[in-house]
Design a protein around this motif. Structure first.
Motif, short mmCIF file in Angstrom:
data_model
loop_
_atom_site.label_atom_id
_atom_site.label_comp_id
_atom_site.label_asym_id
_atom_site.label_seq_id
_atom_site.Cartn_x
_atom_site.Cartn_y
_atom_site.Cartn_z
N LEU A 102 0.83 -1.20 0.00
CA LEU A 102 0.00 0.00 0.00
C LEU A 102 0.88 1.26 0.00
O LEU A 102 2.07 1.20 0.34
CB LEU A 102 -0.91 -0.02 1.22
CG LEU A 102 -1.85 -1.25 1.35
CD1 LEU A 102 -2.69 -1.13 2.61
CD2 LEU A 102 -2.74 -1.38 0.12
N PRO A 103 0.33 2.41 -0.37
CA PRO A 103 1.12 3.65 -0.41
C PRO A 103 1.79 3.98 0.92
O PRO A 103 2.85 4.61 0.94
CB PRO A 103 0.07 4.71 -0.78
CG PRO A 103 -0.94 3.96 -1.59
CD PRO A 103 -1.02 2.62 -0.93
N ASN A 104 1.20 3.52 2.03
CA ASN A 104 1.79 3.81 3.34
C ASN A 104 2.85 2.80 3.76
O ASN A 104 3.38 2.86 4.86
CB ASN A 104 0.70 3.90 4.41
CG ASN A 104 -0.06 2.60 4.59
OD1 ASN A 104 0.27 1.58 3.98
ND2 ASN A 104 -1.11 2.65 5.41
N GLY A 105 3.14 1.83 2.89
CA GLY A 105 4.18 0.86 3.17
C GLY A 105 3.70 -0.45 3.76
O GLY A 105 4.48 -1.40 3.87
N LEU A 106 2.42 -0.54 4.12
CA LEU A 106 1.88 -1.81 4.61
C LEU A 106 1.87 -2.85 3.49
O LEU A 106 1.52 -2.54 2.35
CB LEU A 106 0.46 -1.63 5.13
CG LEU A 106 0.29 -0.90 6.48
CD1 LEU A 106 -1.19 -0.67 6.74
CD2 LEU A 106 0.92 -1.71 7.60
N ARG A 107 2.28 -4.06 3.82
CA ARG A 107 2.26 -5.16 2.84
C ARG A 107 0.99 -5.97 3.06
O ARG A 107 0.77 -6.55 4.14
CB ARG A 107 3.50 -6.03 2.98
CG ARG A 107 4.78 -5.28 2.63
CD ARG A 107 6.00 -6.19 2.60
NE ARG A 107 6.28 -6.80 3.89
CZ ARG A 107 6.93 -6.18 4.87
NH1 ARG A 107 7.35 -4.92 4.72
NH2 ARG A 107 7.16 -6.81 6.02
N LEU A 108 0.17 -6.04 2.02
CA LEU A 108 -1.15 -6.67 2.09
C LEU A 108 -1.15 -7.96 1.28
O LEU A 108 -0.75 -7.98 0.11
CB LEU A 108 -2.22 -5.72 1.54
CG LEU A 108 -3.65 -6.25 1.43
CD1 LEU A 108 -4.25 -6.43 2.81
CD2 LEU A 108 -4.50 -5.29 0.60
N GLN A 109 -1.58 -9.06 1.89
CA GLN A 109 -1.72 -10.33 1.18
C GLN A 109 -3.05 -10.98 1.54
O GLN A 109 -3.42 -11.04 2.72
CB GLN A 109 -0.59 -11.30 1.55
CG GLN A 109 0.78 -10.91 1.02
CD GLN A 109 1.82 -11.97 1.35
OE1 GLN A 109 1.85 -12.50 2.45
NE2 GLN A 109 2.68 -12.27 0.39
#
Length: 415
Positions: A102-109
């Motif tokens: 995500l743009p805020n750096g969170l990695r989403l799976q």
């Protein structure tokens, strides 16, 4: 009976929590042990099945239903091989369905995870017992198997063999359990065990499926009956069409992907109707036809509205001539159960319009409807063929028996 069913469900939940942490190697070892155990129990399974079949015949059960119930050494070997095939398939658990940063750096799976506890309510066909148990286990779930009373002896031997093998491999035996079939209330208690059972799948006749869909408080994946159509287009290769119609209707009549209705375009009716009618009658099929089919042969009976909607599961077929592809599609959309339809045509545009126009789980172009099957599709043993539109549609293999979890990884992110 409620206490018996709920206790089984609680033990299944405990077993499923252990299975959720198992590796693919552990699951595959359990499945291979179960397959070997089924083969080793062949004589006991066939003996139990013989008693089931004798009782069913004594009750006046039709022979096409007996065919679904009947087991011999070859059929036991076939569903044992189906268990091995499931073991050989990739493990769906842990598969990343989609992912992004995500743009805020969170990695989403979005990751596949087990459903938990799956209840199967089904009629006849004791092979479903082994298929369902294997698919649920590989997909990380425990199974509660409520087969029909007509197959209860066969099912109990199959379940016992699989449970012993699973336990010997180091996983809980309660991953596979048979729900008592001698009390109808067990169905009600299983499909209303919300909070203990995560999913119920009915597999059988229209009455069973309708009852479960309408009365269950547990989420349901609806498997449907098979009012299956073959449409012979104006641009069809008629030799090919004849082969497909005969295979789809006569190769095995007691299964849900067998053809029950035949539609023929008026442009080829004069040439094709005498050929297909004679071939079907010679094969022992009773043809229920419209006026144009009846004009071909006096042995053709009159088709009624009941014939257009029925799933015969026998050597019967409803047949009519249509004036256009649009008429064929309209007929199918009116009468189909949404299982499988086939078009025979050399016209790519006709094939495209047909596949877009009908609204079914599977559409065959120049191929028999008998291919709508998890094994034929390369999914391994299937748990059923879904005719609904939510979550799963068509032959249901391993991915359809999972749900997903979103795993979000940050580095101290706060909102």
């Amino acid at each position: 009976m409620k206490d018996i069913v709920h206790d089984a469900a609680r033990r299944a939940r405990d077993a499923a929590s252990v299975l959720a942490l198992a590796t693919r190697a552990q699951k595959d070892a359990a499945l291979l042990a179960a397959a070997d155990a089924l083969v080793g129990a062949t004589d006991r399974i066939v003996e139990a099945n013989t008693a089931d079949v004798e009782a069913a015949r004594a009750d006046g059960t039709p022979e096409n239903v007996i065919d679904r119930l009947l087991l011999d050494a070859d059929r036991v070997a076939a569903f044992a091989q189906g268990v091995r095939d499931v073991a050989a398939l990739p493990d769906p658990i842990g598969e990343v369905v989609r992912g992004s940063t995500l743009p805020n750096g969170l990695r989403l799976q979005q990751v596949r995870v087990p459903m938990g506890v799956i209840g199967m309510i089904y009629e006849g066909r004791p092979n479903v017992t082994a298929d369902a148990a294997a698919i649920c286990l590989k997909a990380g779930s425990a199974s509660l198997l409520r087969g029909s009373r007509s197959a209860q002896r066969s099912n109990l031997v199959i379940v016992d063999a699989m449970r012993d093998a699973i336990a010997s491999s180091g996983l809980p035996a309660d991953l596979v359990q048979a729900i008592p079939a001698d009390d109808r209330s067990s169905v009600t208690h299983l499909m209303r065990a919300r909070g203990l059972v995560d999913l119920v799948i009915p597999r059988g006749g229209a009455g069973l499926i309708r009852t479960v869909v309408e009365e269950s408080t547990v989420p349901v994946i609806e498997t449907g009956t098979g009012n299956v159509h073959v449409y012979v287009d104006a641009a069809a290769d008629l030799d090919m069409a004849l082969d497909i119609v005969l295979n789809a209707k006569t190769q095995r009549t007691s299964v849900c992907n067998a053809a029950e209705s035949l539609l023929v375009h008026a442009a080829v009716a004069e040439e094709f109707l005498p050929r297909v009618t004679a071939a079907l009658l010679d094969a022992g099929v009773t043809v229920h036809g419209d006026d144009r089919f009846q004009a071909v042969d006096g042995a053709v009976t009159t088709a009624t509205e009941e014939d257009w909607e029925v799933e015969y599961l026998s050597m019967d077929i409803a047949a009519r001539v249509v004036d256009s592809l649009d008429d064929a599609v309209a007929h199918i959309r009116r009468w189909s159960s949404g299982h499988t339809e086939a078009i025979v045509t050399a016209d790519l545009d006709a094939a495209r319009r047909f596949t877009l126009g009908v609204d079914s789980a599977a559409v065959m172009v120049n191929a028999s409807t008998r291919f709508t099957d998890g094994g034929e599709f390369g999914f391994g043993a299937e748990i059923g063929i879904s005719t609904q539109k939510l979550h799963a549609r068509g032959p249901m293999g391993l991915p359809e028996m999972t749900t997903t979890t979103y795993v979000v990884t940050g580095e101290g992110h706060v909102r």
